[in-house]
Design a protein around this motif. Structure first.
Motif, PDB file in Angstrom:
ATOM      1  N   GLU A  34      -3.318 -10.004   3.997  1.00  0.00           N
ATOM      2  CA  GLU A  34      -2.892  -9.299   3.348  1.00  0.00           C
ATOM      3  C   GLU A  34      -3.039  -7.247   3.306  1.00  0.00           C
ATOM      4  O   GLU A  34      -2.569  -6.842   2.512  1.00  0.00           O
ATOM      5  CB  GLU A  34      -3.198  -9.585   1.736  1.00  0.00           C
ATOM      6  N   TRP A  38       1.435  -5.004   5.559  1.00  0.00           N
ATOM      7  CA  TRP A  38       1.774  -4.070   5.404  1.00  0.00           C
ATOM      8  C   TRP A  38       1.772  -3.199   6.850  1.00  0.00           C
ATOM      9  O   TRP A  38       2.400  -1.967   7.079  1.00  0.00           O
ATOM     10  CB  TRP A  38       1.173  -3.196   4.598  1.00  0.00           C
ATOM     11  N   PRO A 107      -9.638  -6.980   1.789  1.00  0.00           N
ATOM     12  CA  PRO A 107      -9.433  -7.562   0.282  1.00  0.00           C
ATOM     13  C   PRO A 107     -11.156  -7.354  -0.475  1.00  0.00           C
ATOM     14  O   PRO A 107     -10.728  -7.266  -1.631  1.00  0.00           O
ATOM     15  CB  PRO A 107      -8.812  -8.741   0.301  1.00  0.00           C
ATOM     16  N   TRP A 110     -10.866  -3.786  -2.270  1.00  0.00           N
ATOM     17  CA  TRP A 110     -10.223  -3.271  -3.515  1.00  0.00           C
ATOM     18  C   TRP A 110     -10.565  -3.472  -4.561  1.00  0.00           C
ATOM     19  O   TRP A 110     -11.148  -4.255  -4.651  1.00  0.00           O
ATOM     20  CB  TRP A 110      -8.701  -4.236  -3.001  1.00  0.00           C
ATOM     21  N   GLY A 111     -10.015  -2.055  -5.057  1.00  0.00           N
ATOM     22  CA  GLY A 111     -10.104  -2.098  -6.783  1.00  0.00           C
ATOM     23  C   GLY A 111     -11.473  -1.355  -6.961  1.00  0.00           C
ATOM     24  O   GLY A 111     -11.192  -0.980  -8.266  1.00  0.00           O
ATOM     25  N   THR A 116      -9.119   5.229  -1.525  1.00  0.00           N
ATOM     26  CA  THR A 116      -8.741   6.256  -2.442  1.00  0.00           C
ATOM     27  C   THR A 116      -9.527   7.359  -1.383  1.00  0.00           C
ATOM     28  O   THR A 116      -9.441   9.065  -1.406  1.00  0.00           O
ATOM     29  CB  THR A 116      -8.577   6.788  -4.126  1.00  0.00           C
ATOM     30  N   ASN A 142       4.889  -1.813  -0.684  1.00  0.00           N
ATOM     31  CA  ASN A 142       3.777  -2.163  -1.261  1.00  0.00           C
ATOM     32  C   ASN A 142       2.855  -0.939  -1.907  1.00  0.00           C
ATOM     33  O   ASN A 142       2.627   0.175  -1.765  1.00  0.00           O
ATOM     34  CB  ASN A 142       3.581  -1.921   0.122  1.00  0.00           C
ATOM     35  N   THR A 143       2.692  -1.279  -3.030  1.00  0.00           N
ATOM     36  CA  THR A 143       2.794  -0.840  -4.470  1.00  0.00           C
ATOM     37  C   THR A 143       0.808  -0.123  -4.545  1.00  0.00           C
ATOM     38  O   THR A 143       0.679   0.762  -4.814  1.00  0.00           O
ATOM     39  CB  THR A 143       2.831  -1.927  -5.591  1.00  0.00           C
ATOM     40  N   ARG A 144       0.191  -1.368  -3.788  1.00  0.00           N
ATOM     41  CA  ARG A 144      -1.360  -1.020  -3.659  1.00  0.00           C
ATOM     42  C   ARG A 144      -1.433   0.541  -2.890  1.00  0.00           C
ATOM     43  O   ARG A 144      -1.588   1.246  -3.104  1.00  0.00           O
ATOM     44  CB  ARG A 144      -2.076  -1.770  -3.097  1.00  0.00           C
ATOM     45  N   ALA A 147       0.084   3.367  -4.977  1.00  0.00           N
ATOM     46  CA  ALA A 147      -0.895   4.205  -5.243  1.00  0.00           C
ATOM     47  C   ALA A 147      -1.419   4.736  -4.947  1.00  0.00           C
ATOM     48  O   ALA A 147      -2.565   5.981  -5.543  1.00  0.00           O
ATOM     49  CB  ALA A 147      -1.339   3.257  -6.140  1.00  0.00           C
ATOM     50  N   THR A 148      -2.250   3.958  -3.553  1.00  0.00           N
ATOM     51  CA  THR A 148      -3.536   5.616  -2.850  1.00  0.00           C
ATOM     52  C   THR A 148      -2.975   6.223  -2.668  1.00  0.00           C
ATOM     53  O   THR A 148      -3.555   6.683  -2.599  1.00  0.00           O
ATOM     54  CB  THR A 148      -4.492   4.286  -2.398  1.00  0.00           C
ATOM     55  N   ARG A 151      -2.884   8.573  -5.743  1.00  0.00           N
ATOM     56  CA  ARG A 151      -4.703   8.894  -5.860  1.00  0.00           C
ATOM     57  C   ARG A 151      -5.196   9.619  -4.986  1.00  0.00           C
ATOM     58  O   ARG A 151      -5.491  10.765  -5.490  1.00  0.00           O
ATOM     59  CB  ARG A 151      -5.137   7.759  -6.706  1.00  0.00           C
TER      60      ARG A 151
END
Length: 185
Positions: A34, A38, A107, A110-111, A116, A142-144, A147-148, A151
């Protein structure tokens, strides 16, 4: 954020130079599908400690030839929690004029806003070295990563195939835009 020698410190992270002795822990980042999905074709999945040690040797050698502020850093939790990822400031191909900031996390981490925080730290560091803008290039799905980048404070500027021969979304951060409040969408 503070810089001491070749280390960058944030509230929760220490960004430090890579060491070949990091290979076993780095596999938990770069050996994870994961994360690596990317990065390809720039970097395949590295799920073997010996192969990771070879990659780290290459990165260490590469960093010795890069001009500041370019470089690669291992990400460690500041509370002694160990290696959790990597960050970089690298010249973008084909001509090396634009600088890319990047970050990767295992992983399990993450979150929590750590990517960021790492991206923000390398952007700050880069701007203290006289650079006016940095870029992040992100695969369209690669939406993550996208988004980072947002941010971190980066703005989407379009798509291109200029870098790495791939269709990529390009995000830019200018020195004057760092730390400005986000504009509501």
């Amino acid at each position: 954020m503070s810089v001491a020698g070749n280390r960058i410190h944030t509230d929760r992270l220490v960004l430090r130079p890579w060491s070949v002795s990091d290979a076993a822990n780095a596999v938990s980042v770069y050996g994870h599908g994961e994360v690596a999905r990317w990065l390809a074709p720039a970097m395949p999945v590295v799920d073997d400690e010996a192969a990771m040690a070879a990659v780290l040797r290459q990165w260490i050698d590469e960093c010795s030839t890069l001009e500041s502020p370019a470089g690669r850093w291992a990400l460690e939790l500041a509370d002694g929690g160990g290696l959790i990822g990597g960050a970089a400031v690298l010249p973008l191909p084909p001509d090396g004029v634009d600088l890319e900031i990047g970050w990767q996390l295992a992983p399990a981490h993450w979150g929590r806003g750590l990517a960021t925080e790492a991206g923000h730290a390398v952007a700050h560091y880069t701007f203290t070295q006289g650079v006016d803008e940095v870029f992040a290039v992100v695969r369209p799905r690669n939406t993550r990563g996208a988004a980072t980048a947002r941010r971190v404070g980066m703005e989407w500027v379009g798509e291109t195939q200029k870098y790495y021969g791939l269709a990529l979304q390009v995000y830019r951060l200018r020195r004057g835009d760092l730390d400005l409040p986000a504009v509501p969408a």
